[in-house]
Design a protein around this motif. Structure first.
Motif, PDB file in Angstrom:
ATOM      1  N   TYR A 488       1.005  -1.179  -0.019  1.00 30.95           N
ATOM      2  CA  TYR A 488      -0.181   0.143   0.117  1.00 30.95           C
ATOM      3  C   TYR A 488       0.820   1.194  -0.163  1.00 30.95           C
ATOM      4  CZ  TYR A 488      -2.531   3.908   2.031  1.00 30.95           C
ATOM      5  OH  TYR A 488      -2.866   5.194   2.259  1.00 30.95           O
ATOM      6  N   LYS A 489       0.422   2.102  -0.705  1.00 33.59           N
ATOM      7  CA  LYS A 489       1.337   3.290  -0.838  1.00 33.59           C
ATOM      8  C   LYS A 489       0.428   4.556  -1.007  1.00 33.59           C
ATOM      9  CE  LYS A 489       4.825   3.099  -3.607  1.00 33.59           C
ATOM     10  NZ  LYS A 489       5.792   3.182  -4.763  1.00 33.59           N
ATOM     11  N   ASN A 490       0.843   5.892  -0.258  1.00 30.22           N
ATOM     12  CA  ASN A 490       0.103   6.980  -0.422  1.00 30.22           C
ATOM     13  C   ASN A 490       1.179   8.229  -0.739  1.00 30.22           C
ATOM     14  OD1 ASN A 490      -1.280   9.639   0.998  1.00 30.22           O
ATOM     15  ND2 ASN A 490      -2.897   8.429  -0.328  1.00 30.22           N
ATOM     16  N   VAL A 491       0.978   9.126  -1.683  1.00 26.93           N
ATOM     17  CA  VAL A 491       1.800  10.148  -1.739  1.00 26.93           C
ATOM     18  C   VAL A 491       0.883  11.421  -1.874  1.00 26.93           C
ATOM     19  CG1 VAL A 491       3.672  11.319  -2.985  1.00 26.93           C
ATOM     20  CG2 VAL A 491       3.774   8.675  -2.920  1.00 26.93           C
ATOM     21  N   ALA A 492       1.035  12.394  -0.829  1.00 26.99           N
ATOM     22  CA  ALA A 492       0.011  13.645  -1.083  1.00 26.99           C
ATOM     23  C   ALA A 492       1.029  14.687  -1.085  1.00 26.99           C
ATOM     24  CB  ALA A 492      -0.689  13.532   0.345  1.00 26.99           C
ATOM     25  N   GLY A 493       0.725  15.822  -2.042  1.00 27.15           N
ATOM     26  CA  GLY A 493       1.665  16.972  -2.210  1.00 27.15           C
ATOM     27  C   GLY A 493       0.591  18.360  -2.172  1.00 27.15           C
ATOM     28  N   LEU A 494       1.372  19.275  -1.718  1.00 22.71           N
ATOM     29  CA  LEU A 494       0.924  20.676  -1.773  1.00 22.71           C
ATOM     30  C   LEU A 494       2.045  21.739  -2.330  1.00 22.71           C
ATOM     31  CD1 LEU A 494      -1.578  22.716  -1.171  1.00 22.71           C
ATOM     32  CD2 LEU A 494      -0.521  23.061   1.094  1.00 22.71           C
ATOM     33  N   SER A 495       1.651  22.365  -3.258  1.00 24.39           N
ATOM     34  CA  SER A 495       2.508  23.584  -3.927  1.00 24.39           C
ATOM     35  C   SER A 495       1.910  25.037  -4.131  1.00 24.39           C
ATOM     36  CB  SER A 495       3.083  23.027  -5.304  1.00 24.39           C
ATOM     37  OG  SER A 495       2.237  22.923  -6.290  1.00 24.39           O
ATOM     38  N   TYR A 496       2.670  25.721  -4.277  1.00 28.92           N
ATOM     39  CA  TYR A 496       2.390  26.975  -4.473  1.00 28.92           C
ATOM     40  C   TYR A 496       3.273  27.650  -5.554  1.00 28.92           C
ATOM     41  CZ  TYR A 496       2.922  32.235  -4.396  1.00 28.92           C
ATOM     42  OH  TYR A 496       2.812  33.430  -4.693  1.00 28.92           O
ATOM     43  N   LYS A 497       2.776  28.353  -6.568  1.00 28.69           N
ATOM     44  CA  LYS A 497       3.403  28.675  -7.709  1.00 28.69           C
ATOM     45  C   LYS A 497       3.041  30.332  -7.952  1.00 28.69           C
ATOM     46  CE  LYS A 497       3.445  28.242 -12.895  1.00 28.69           C
ATOM     47  NZ  LYS A 497       2.911  27.496 -13.950  1.00 28.69           N
ATOM     48  N   PHE A 498       4.274  30.794  -8.106  1.00 30.72           N
ATOM     49  CA  PHE A 498       4.562  32.368  -8.543  1.00 30.72           C
ATOM     50  C   PHE A 498       4.864  32.728  -9.980  1.00 30.72           C
ATOM     51  CE2 PHE A 498       6.935  36.242  -8.336  1.00 30.72           C
ATOM     52  CZ  PHE A 498       5.807  37.081  -8.045  1.00 30.72           C
ATOM     53  N   ASN A 499       3.940  33.202 -10.532  1.00 26.48           N
ATOM     54  CA  ASN A 499       4.453  33.697 -12.137  1.00 26.48           C
ATOM     55  C   ASN A 499       4.261  35.081 -12.218  1.00 26.48           C
ATOM     56  OD1 ASN A 499       4.649  33.980 -14.633  1.00 26.48           O
ATOM     57  ND2 ASN A 499       3.449  32.246 -15.174  1.00 26.48           N
ATOM     58  N   TYR A 500       5.665  35.696 -12.537  1.00 27.91           N
ATOM     59  CA  TYR A 500       6.084  37.099 -12.561  1.00 27.91           C
ATOM     60  C   TYR A 500       6.169  37.467 -14.082  1.00 27.91           C
ATOM     61  CZ  TYR A 500       7.758  41.928 -11.934  1.00 27.91           C
ATOM     62  OH  TYR A 500       8.046  43.143 -12.078  1.00 27.91           O
ATOM     63  N   ASN A 501       5.070  37.856 -14.532  1.00 32.65           N
ATOM     64  CA  ASN A 501       4.658  38.331 -15.947  1.00 32.65           C
ATOM     65  C   ASN A 501       5.524  37.223 -16.966  1.00 32.65           C
ATOM     66  OD1 ASN A 501       3.821  40.707 -15.127  1.00 32.65           O
ATOM     67  ND2 ASN A 501       5.353  41.733 -15.023  1.00 32.65           N
ATOM     68  N   LYS A 502       5.363  36.093 -16.547  1.00 33.76           N
ATOM     69  CA  LYS A 502       5.955  34.959 -17.624  1.00 33.76           C
ATOM     70  C   LYS A 502       7.493  35.101 -17.695  1.00 33.76           C
ATOM     71  CE  LYS A 502       1.792  33.837 -19.765  1.00 33.76           C
ATOM     72  NZ  LYS A 502       1.122  33.566 -21.119  1.00 33.76           N
ATOM     73  N   ARG A 503       8.192  35.822 -16.716  1.00 34.88           N
ATOM     74  CA  ARG A 503       9.734  35.919 -16.916  1.00 34.88           C
ATOM     75  C   ARG A 503      10.340  35.198 -15.868  1.00 34.88           C
ATOM     76  NH1 ARG A 503      13.254  39.375 -19.437  1.00 34.88           N
ATOM     77  NH2 ARG A 503      11.608  40.526 -20.470  1.00 34.88           N
ATOM     78  N   TRP A 504       9.577  35.328 -14.472  1.00 37.51           N
ATOM     79  CA  TRP A 504      10.038  34.578 -13.399  1.00 37.51           C
ATOM     80  C   TRP A 504       9.096  33.640 -12.796  1.00 37.51           C
ATOM     81  CZ3 TRP A 504      10.445  36.447  -7.887  1.00 37.51           C
ATOM     82  CH2 TRP A 504      11.068  35.454  -6.924  1.00 37.51           C
ATOM     83  N   THR A 507       8.226  27.753  -7.973  1.00 35.38           N
ATOM     84  CA  THR A 507       7.225  26.732  -7.112  1.00 35.38           C
ATOM     85  C   THR A 507       7.890  26.158  -6.092  1.00 35.38           C
ATOM     86  OG1 THR A 507       5.946  26.147  -9.219  1.00 35.38           O
ATOM     87  CG2 THR A 507       5.835  24.659  -7.518  1.00 35.38           C
ATOM     88  N   VAL A 508       7.093  26.250  -4.778  1.00 34.03           N
ATOM     89  CA  VAL A 508       7.640  25.595  -3.753  1.00 34.03           C
ATOM     90  C   VAL A 508       6.683  24.502  -3.184  1.00 34.03           C
ATOM     91  CG1 VAL A 508       8.997  27.494  -2.813  1.00 34.03           C
ATOM     92  CG2 VAL A 508       6.577  27.258  -2.129  1.00 34.03           C
ATOM     93  N   PHE A 509       7.059  23.309  -2.631  1.00 38.37           N
ATOM     94  CA  PHE A 509       6.273  22.242  -2.427  1.00 38.37           C
ATOM     95  C   PHE A 509       6.545  21.463  -1.474  1.00 38.37           C
ATOM     96  CE2 PHE A 509       9.332  20.854  -5.528  1.00 38.37           C
ATOM     97  CZ  PHE A 509       9.909  19.553  -5.096  1.00 38.37           C
ATOM     98  N   GLY A 510       5.681  20.879  -0.901  1.00 39.25           N
ATOM     99  CA  GLY A 510       6.061  19.648   0.022  1.00 39.25           C
ATOM    100  C   GLY A 510       5.162  18.360  -0.297  1.00 39.25           C
ATOM    101  N   LYS A 511       5.544  17.438   0.173  1.00 41.03           N
ATOM    102  CA  LYS A 511       5.084  15.991  -0.149  1.00 41.03           C
ATOM    103  C   LYS A 511       5.089  14.989   1.452  1.00 41.03           C
ATOM    104  CE  LYS A 511       6.357  15.463  -4.748  1.00 41.03           C
ATOM    105  NZ  LYS A 511       7.038  14.698  -5.864  1.00 41.03           N
ATOM    106  N   HIS A 512       3.969  14.375   1.419  1.00 42.24           N
ATOM    107  CA  HIS A 512       3.932  13.298   2.687  1.00 42.24           C
ATOM    108  C   HIS A 512       3.985  11.827   1.822  1.00 42.24           C
ATOM    109  CE1 HIS A 512       2.089  10.846   5.677  1.00 42.24           C
ATOM    110  NE2 HIS A 512       3.091  11.101   6.360  1.00 42.24           N
ATOM    111  N   TYR A 513       4.852  10.970   2.394  1.00 44.43           N
ATOM    112  CA  TYR A 513       4.907   9.614   1.829  1.00 44.43           C
ATOM    113  C   TYR A 513       4.594   8.625   3.051  1.00 44.43           C
ATOM    114  CZ  TYR A 513       8.389  12.059  -1.142  1.00 44.43           C
ATOM    115  OH  TYR A 513       9.155  13.137  -2.043  1.00 44.43           O
ATOM    116  N   LYS A 514       3.717   7.644   2.495  1.00 44.89           N
ATOM    117  CA  LYS A 514       3.577   6.443   3.346  1.00 44.89           C
ATOM    118  C   LYS A 514       3.408   5.230   2.543  1.00 44.89           C
ATOM    119  CE  LYS A 514       0.257   5.217   7.080  1.00 44.89           C
ATOM    120  NZ  LYS A 514      -1.028   5.925   7.996  1.00 44.89           N
ATOM    121  N   GLN A 515       4.078   4.075   3.317  1.00 43.88           N
ATOM    122  CA  GLN A 515       4.076   2.744   2.620  1.00 43.88           C
ATOM    123  C   GLN A 515       3.786   1.689   3.691  1.00 43.88           C
ATOM    124  OE1 GLN A 515       7.527   1.603   0.454  1.00 43.88           O
ATOM    125  NE2 GLN A 515       6.176   0.730  -1.196  1.00 43.88           N
ATOM    126  N   LYS A 516       3.131   0.602   3.223  1.00 48.00           N
ATOM    127  CA  LYS A 516       3.044  -0.669   4.201  1.00 48.00           C
ATOM    128  C   LYS A 516       3.032  -1.771   3.262  1.00 48.00           C
ATOM    129  CE  LYS A 516       0.234  -2.815   7.585  1.00 48.00           C
ATOM    130  NZ  LYS A 516      -0.962  -2.803   8.612  1.00 48.00           N
TER     131      LYS A 516
END
Length: 803
Positions: A488-504, A507-516
């Motif tokens: 059994y496996k579960n991977v959950a993630g959350l991210s935030y994306k910042f786009n400054y005029n498509k020039r810059w 993305t920052v993100f975090g994940k949680h992993y679980k397995q049995k």
């Protein structure tokens, strides 16, 4: 204080829900001024292809939007009468009058015609629109345009071999075991997806080694950091195969014949009604005798010794065939769903087993067969409930049956000769039948606050169970009738994306992993004569990362970092009851990695264009999972090695001249170094292989391509395409470089092969014929542990395409 990871996960999910609810309410209040009116549709060219650079806007207003990568758009407006226009560079703009009321949804499709003033002698870069789409992401990702190879008889694995940083390793001919080597990591370190759904557990009748290239529209290759939308715990990267999503009726039918009595058939048809109802069928078949020549040592049964020198002979027990059909039906581009498809995949496969994981161990009667039944569900909707909220839900359940047959009391050599033995089974006796049940579900929620800020949440859940299907038949010695294995496996993630005029873009993100996991492990000290016990293991952890990209003139720069966890896969933990041993005590791999990259893309004028990309990576890995071979039986097993460091460099360069010529190539260097200072015996003894390059891993390879296109040979729409491809792999060690005498060390020699293709398309691509010559110089090609691949081969393919 003990931290409950499940509680933290719940808090993250609840926080996300409140965040979405709050911002949704805010945006709803803002968008209410537009009184709920909505214009949706798509923008395509005359051939039915998406125009991803198109803009849709309302004249004399501020209402405007960009289409997505598939050409779809959603435009929120106030009720009234408007003139809506769509435009794109290189196309003639199209205008439509629209009258729309409060809370009404109107559907409008734009079909843009090529502007002849810009099309003449225009530089056309295959896959350039995909490259432009990739430039919006901060990940180190390359894109292969699969459509330009639809006239070839390639499998997806053949196409992947042409990407920088990628080396596809096969154990033989058509249908043989295939693993992906990406930036020094191979096998299960690299996750493979189809439309964002993991291929792991889909059954052997539907894998990279037998899926025709016509199934795909493009292939995205993520090197290193992987976006959370894929829900992956990949360590070395990920490959996402994007299938064709034509929203109109079409037919794509082909047949090919080639060397070694190889036959391939592909039927890809679809129907689309005006109300959005659609039916799609993709069916393909592969067959080959795989009786290619091999150069190897022969065992003499009179002396029980192998010949000193290798000789040429042929594979004699190597037939393979599979039949697979994928049926999907549902609705697309409706007011309640962009895509709602219910499908089922049916697959059947048979394979002779010619040899073990080493060439010296030969089989003459061993085989495997299996079938797959996999229902699936796909739902996606942009602007669900409120503007900017996109939801994608995918799920499938795979029930497959496998049988391994090994009952002959014989020992074979490569000449097809045999001698009778007292043991039952050429390897380990088996008539074992197994049911494998695999379920996967993935939820993606993307909330775009505005053009600069967006959040994404993904939860990927999977479970796998193997159990015996026949308690009466002979079982192999590694799977007792009462045993059952599951993961059994579960991977959950959350991210935030910042786009400054498509020039810059960052993305920052975090994940949680679980397995049995529950399965068997060798509790004894001998690899050749294992003692098995049943164990249950659990693991969980957090990971995080950041990816950023910056555009300056014609350059793009990328940097990313990730702390990642890679859970052992089903096959690594549970084996395959054939040539892969189980090890349920495998620990997850932990790593810290950095990727950097820079690319340059320039259209100098109407005739000349170039694209250059260079990237590098560094990754430090703990508990690295390494695949080893048990020499006595030829079986493979996976073990936690310890600490390794990986340094990789990739280069890709391409030049385009008009529509006529494209020249390019890739070069990859990757060095996976053992950093485990002591042996694993617990006695603090210094390791003799410290700082050695990990064996059986190619570390320097590349390819080169030339393609020429001749338009209008007989008719104006006819197209003749001639291509040449060169593949190079530098020599590498099969075993640890520091072990053994310098004169007896086993190496896999450097390899250089050449492929030629020629295709002729008539009636604007409706009728096609292609000729192929692979490994034209008939070089001896090897991959894993010197397992030889086919030599020179020829093929012809006939294809009919209508849309």
């Amino acid at each position: 204080m003990k931290i409950d990871l499940s509680e933290i996960k719940q808090v993250v999910c609840i926080s996300l829900m409140f965040s979405i609810l709050f911002t949704s309410t805010s945006l709803f209040a803002q968008s209410s001024k537009r009184d709920g009116a909505k214009i949706i549709g798509y923008v395509k060219d005359a051939d039915g292809n998406a125009v991803p650079s198109a803009t849709v806007y309302v004249l004399n207003t501020r209402y405007s939007t960009q289409v997505d990568k598939d050409g779809h758009y959603v435009l929120m407006v106030a009720s009234g009468e408007y003139e809506v226009m769509s435009s794109a560079v290189g196309f003639i703009a199209q205008k439509k009058k629209v009258s729309i009321g409060r809370n009404e949804t109107k559907h409008h499709q734009f079909v843009l015609k090529v502007d002849p003033n810009t099309a003449i002698e225009q530089v056309v870069v295959s896959g350039k629109s995909a490259i432009q789409e990739v430039r919006e992401t901060p990940y180190n990702v390359a894109v292969l345009d699969a459509t330009k190879f639809h006239n070839s008889s390639m499998e997806l694995s053949d196409l992947l071999n042409r990407a920088s940083g990628v080396k596809i390793r096969q154990s033989g001919g058509l249908g043989s075991a295939t693993s992906v080597n990406l930036n020094g990591f191979s096998g299960r370190h690299v996750k493979v997806f189809i439309d964002g759904v993991p291929m792991q557990g889909m059954g052997s009748a539907f894998q990279l080694n037998n899926i025709p290239v016509n199934l795909a529209e493009r292939i995205e290759i993520y090197k290193g950091v992987v976006p959370i939308e894929l829900g992956s715990d990949a360590l070395g990267g990920a490959i996402n195969i994007i299938t064709n999503k034509r929203n109109k009726s079409y037919a794509d039918v082909s047949y090919s014949y080639g060397s070694f009595n190889t036959h391939k058939t592909n039927i890809n048809v679809g129907y689309a009604a005006k109300n959005g109802f659609t039916v799609q069928l993709n069916a393909f078949q592969n067959y080959s005798d795989n009786n290619y020549r091999v150069y190897t040592q022969i065992k003499d049964f009179k002396t029980s010794n192998f010949t000193m020198d290798s000789v040429w002979t042929r594979a004699f027990h190597n037939k393979y065939h599979n039949e697979t059909a994928i049926l999907k039906t549902g609705f697309v581009n409706t007011s309640w769903a962009d895509q709602f498809l219910i499908g089922v995949t049916l697959g059947k496969e048979y394979s002779d087993i010619q040899n073990a994981n080493t060439m010296k161990i030969v089989y003459g009667e061993k085989s495997r067969n299996g079938n797959t039944v996999m229902p699936s569900l796909t739902y996606s909707k942009r602007g669900l409930l409120t503007e900017g909220l996109d939801v994608i839900l995918t799920a499938n359940y795979n029930h497959n049956y496998n049988q391994n047959i090994d009952t002959a009391s014989r020992e074979y050599n490569w000449l097809g000769e045999y001698r009778e033995t007292k043991n039952v089974g050429e390897g380990s006796r088996s008539l074992a039948k197994f049911y494998n049940d695999n379920a996967v579900a993935s939820l993606n929620v993307i909330y775009k606050i505005n053009n600069q800020h967006s959040f994404s949440f993904n939860d990927n859940w999977s479970t796998y169970e193997r159990k015996n299907a026949d308690n009466v038949a002979i079982k192999d010695e590694y799977s007792k009738p009462e045993d059952k294995a599951n993961n059994y496996k579960n991977v959950a993630g959350l991210s935030y994306k910042f786009n400054y005029n498509k020039r810059w873009v960052s993305t920052v993100f975090g994940k949680h992993y679980k397995q049995k996991t529950s399965g068997v492990v060798n509790a004894g000290e001998s690899e050749s004569f294992p003692t098995w016990k049943r164990v249950t293991a659990e693991a969980s952890a957090f990971g995080y990362g950041v990816a950023t990209t910056y555009f300056w003139k014609d350059f793009q720069y990328k940097v990313s970092y990730e702390k990642a966890l890679r859970m052992p896969s089903d096959s690594e933990i549970l084996g395959d009851a054939l040539l892969e041993r189980a090890n349920a005590e495998l620990r997850p791999e932990r790593s810290n990695g950095v990727n950097i990259g820079a690319s340059y893309q320039k259209d100098f004028n109407e005739n000349h264009a170039v694209y250059i990309d260079a990237s590098g990576l560094y990754r430090d890995v703990q508990d690295f999972i390494r695949r080893t071979i048990v020499q006595r039986t030829g079986e493979a097993q996976n073990v936690n090695h310890g600490k390794v460091q990986n340094l990789g460099l990739n280069f890709e360069g391409r030049y385009y001249y008009k529509r006529f010529l494209s020249v390019g190539g890739t070069l990859t260097y990757q060095s996976l170094i053992n950093k485990e200072l002591y042996t694993n015996y617990g006695d603090k003894q210094l390791s003799a292989t410290y700082n050695d390059r990990v064996p059986n891993q190619p570390y320097l390879y590349g390819n080169g391509e030339i393609e020429m296109r001749f338009q209008g040979i007989q008719e104006p729409t006819d197209l003749l395409t001639i291509g040449y491809n060169l593949n190079y792999v530098h020599s590498f060690y099969r075993e640890w470089p520091s072990l053994g005498d310098v004169n007896t060390k086993h190496t896999i020699d450097g390899q250089l092969s050449h492929d030629f293709t020629a295709s002729y398309a008539m009636k604007n691509g409706r009728y096609n014929i292609a000729l192929e010559a692979r490994n034209l110089s008939d070089q001896r090609l090897y991959d894993n542990y010197s397992l030889q691949k086919p030599g020179r081969s020829f093929g012809v393919k006939l294809r009919y395409f209508f849309m």
